[in-house]
Scaffold this motif. Structure first.
Motif, PDB file in Angstrom:
ATOM      1  N   THR A  16       0.852  -1.187   0.000  1.00  9.60           N
ATOM      2  CA  THR A  16       0.000   0.000   0.000  1.00  9.60           C
ATOM      3  C   THR A  16       0.885   1.232   0.000  1.00  9.60           C
ATOM      4  N   LYS A  17       0.310   2.342  -0.470  1.00 12.14           N
ATOM      5  CA  LYS A  17       1.089   3.573  -0.590  1.00 12.14           C
ATOM      6  C   LYS A  17       1.422   4.196   0.757  1.00 12.14           C
ATOM      7  N   TRP A  18       0.549   4.016   1.777  1.00 14.08           N
ATOM      8  CA  TRP A  18       0.857   4.623   3.064  1.00 14.08           C
ATOM      9  C   TRP A  18       2.067   3.961   3.705  1.00 14.08           C
ATOM     10  N   LEU A  19       2.331   2.689   3.376  1.00 17.83           N
ATOM     11  CA  LEU A  19       3.539   2.039   3.872  1.00 17.83           C
ATOM     12  C   LEU A  19       4.797   2.635   3.247  1.00 17.83           C
ATOM     13  N   ASP A  20       4.652   3.179   2.035  1.00 15.55           N
ATOM     14  CA  ASP A  20       5.799   3.830   1.403  1.00 15.55           C
ATOM     15  C   ASP A  20       6.232   5.063   2.189  1.00 15.55           C
ATOM     16  N   PHE A  21       5.279   5.805   2.687  1.00 19.72           N
ATOM     17  CA  PHE A  21       5.634   6.981   3.486  1.00 19.72           C
ATOM     18  C   PHE A  21       6.312   6.559   4.783  1.00 19.72           C
ATOM     19  N   LEU A  22       5.863   5.465   5.362  1.00 19.92           N
ATOM     20  CA  LEU A  22       6.496   4.917   6.558  1.00 19.92           C
ATOM     21  C   LEU A  22       7.914   4.437   6.229  1.00 19.92           C
ATOM     22  N   ARG A  23       8.106   3.821   5.057  1.00 22.88           N
ATOM     23  CA  ARG A  23       9.425   3.372   4.619  1.00 22.88           C
ATOM     24  C   ARG A  23      10.371   4.555   4.441  1.00 22.88           C
ATOM     25  N   ILE A  24       9.864   5.639   3.880  1.00 23.87           N
ATOM     26  CA  ILE A  24      10.690   6.830   3.680  1.00 23.87           C
ATOM     27  C   ILE A  24      11.116   7.415   5.015  1.00 23.87           C
ATOM     28  N   ILE A  25      10.197   7.499   5.958  1.00 24.59           N
ATOM     29  CA  ILE A  25      10.528   8.016   7.292  1.00 24.59           C
ATOM     30  C   ILE A  25      11.552   7.104   7.972  1.00 24.59           C
ATOM     31  N   LEU A  26      11.362   5.791   7.855  1.00 24.80           N
ATOM     32  CA  LEU A  26      12.309   4.839   8.435  1.00 24.80           C
ATOM     33  C   LEU A  26      13.703   5.041   7.842  1.00 24.80           C
ATOM     34  N   GLY A  27      13.784   5.182   6.540  1.00 20.54           N
ATOM     35  CA  GLY A  27      15.074   5.405   5.888  1.00 20.54           C
ATOM     36  C   GLY A  27      15.742   6.683   6.352  1.00 20.54           C
ATOM     37  N   LEU A  28      14.951   7.741   6.530  1.00 19.58           N
ATOM     38  CA  LEU A  28      15.513   9.006   7.010  1.00 19.58           C
ATOM     39  C   LEU A  28      16.001   8.895   8.454  1.00 19.58           C
ATOM     40  N   VAL A  29      15.273   8.156   9.286  1.00 14.18           N
ATOM     41  CA  VAL A  29      15.696   7.953  10.678  1.00 14.18           C
ATOM     42  C   VAL A  29      17.016   7.179  10.713  1.00 14.18           C
ATOM     43  N   ILE A  30      17.119   6.129   9.923  1.00 16.70           N
ATOM     44  CA  ILE A  30      18.354   5.336   9.887  1.00 16.70           C
ATOM     45  C   ILE A  30      19.503   6.176   9.351  1.00 16.70           C
ATOM     46  N   PHE A  31      19.259   6.949   8.312  1.00 13.84           N
ATOM     47  CA  PHE A  31      20.291   7.831   7.771  1.00 13.84           C
ATOM     48  C   PHE A  31      20.716   8.856   8.816  1.00 13.84           C
ATOM     49  N   GLY A  32      19.744   9.418   9.535  1.00 18.71           N
ATOM     50  CA  GLY A  32      20.060  10.387  10.592  1.00 18.71           C
ATOM     51  C   GLY A  32      20.907   9.776  11.695  1.00 18.71           C
ATOM     52  N   LYS A  33      20.627   8.525  12.061  1.00 16.97           N
ATOM     53  CA  LYS A  33      21.450   7.838  13.049  1.00 16.97           C
ATOM     54  C   LYS A  33      22.871   7.662  12.533  1.00 16.97           C
ATOM     55  N   GLY A  34      23.014   7.347  11.272  1.00 18.88           N
ATOM     56  CA  GLY A  34      24.350   7.225  10.684  1.00 18.88           C
ATOM     57  C   GLY A  34      25.114   8.533  10.738  1.00 18.88           C
TER      58      GLY A  34
END
Length: 152
Positions: A16-34
């Motif tokens: 579903t498309k709403w999971l894509d927005f969750l995936r994008i936020i997850l990726g940004l959080v992981i990148f921010g931790k890096g």
């Protein structure tokens, strides 16, 4: 291998498309931790030294910090873009398992221990995106359609 194919097929069928927005936020959080690991390695080095389960030396801790930071930077970008999301999630899962069980669990289950809760949430989301995959708003999906048009 057949079980993995079935899981991938189920994940591809239930996107579903709403999971894509969750995936994008997850990726940004992981990148921010890096980025935070790279910008202040002393904090992470102190955490690992305090909970030194495997008896790492100073040099091994330094190498581990840089490997984790690199994996978070690259994995965060790949997950955000939706490019080889399952692979990027699988690379992140051992790092998060280590963070949950060896680093963040030592202070205990308390409300002030927000790093533990963030690590558990990110671990859960990584496992979910390992099953579900990239989604319709991803580079993987657009490449799949371009390749399909080219050879059709």
């Amino acid at each position: 291998m057949n079980v993995i194919r079935k899981i991938e097929h189920w994940g591809d069928a239930h996107q579903t498309k709403w999971l894509d927005f969750l995936r994008i936020i997850l990726g940004l959080v992981i990148f921010g931790k890096g980025v935070s690991f790279i910008s202040d390695t002393s904090v992470l080095q102190n955490l690992i030294t305090q909970n030194n389960v495997f008896g790492f030396s100073g040099m091994m801790i330094s190498v581990a910090i840089h490997v984790v930071a690199f994996a978070h930077l690259v994995g965060g970008v790949l997950i955000t873009l939706g490019l080889v999301t399952r692979f990027a999630a699988v690379i992140q899962i051992p790092i998060l398992l280590f963070a949950v069980f060896f680093i963040n669990l030592a202070p205990g289950f308390s409300m002030p221990n927000s790093e533990l809760w963030l690590s558990v949430l990110v671990l859960f989301l990584l496992i979910m995106f390992w099953v579900v995959g990239s989604g319709p708003l991803s580079v993987d999906e657009s490449l799949k359609h371009k390749v399909g048009k080219r050879y059709a």
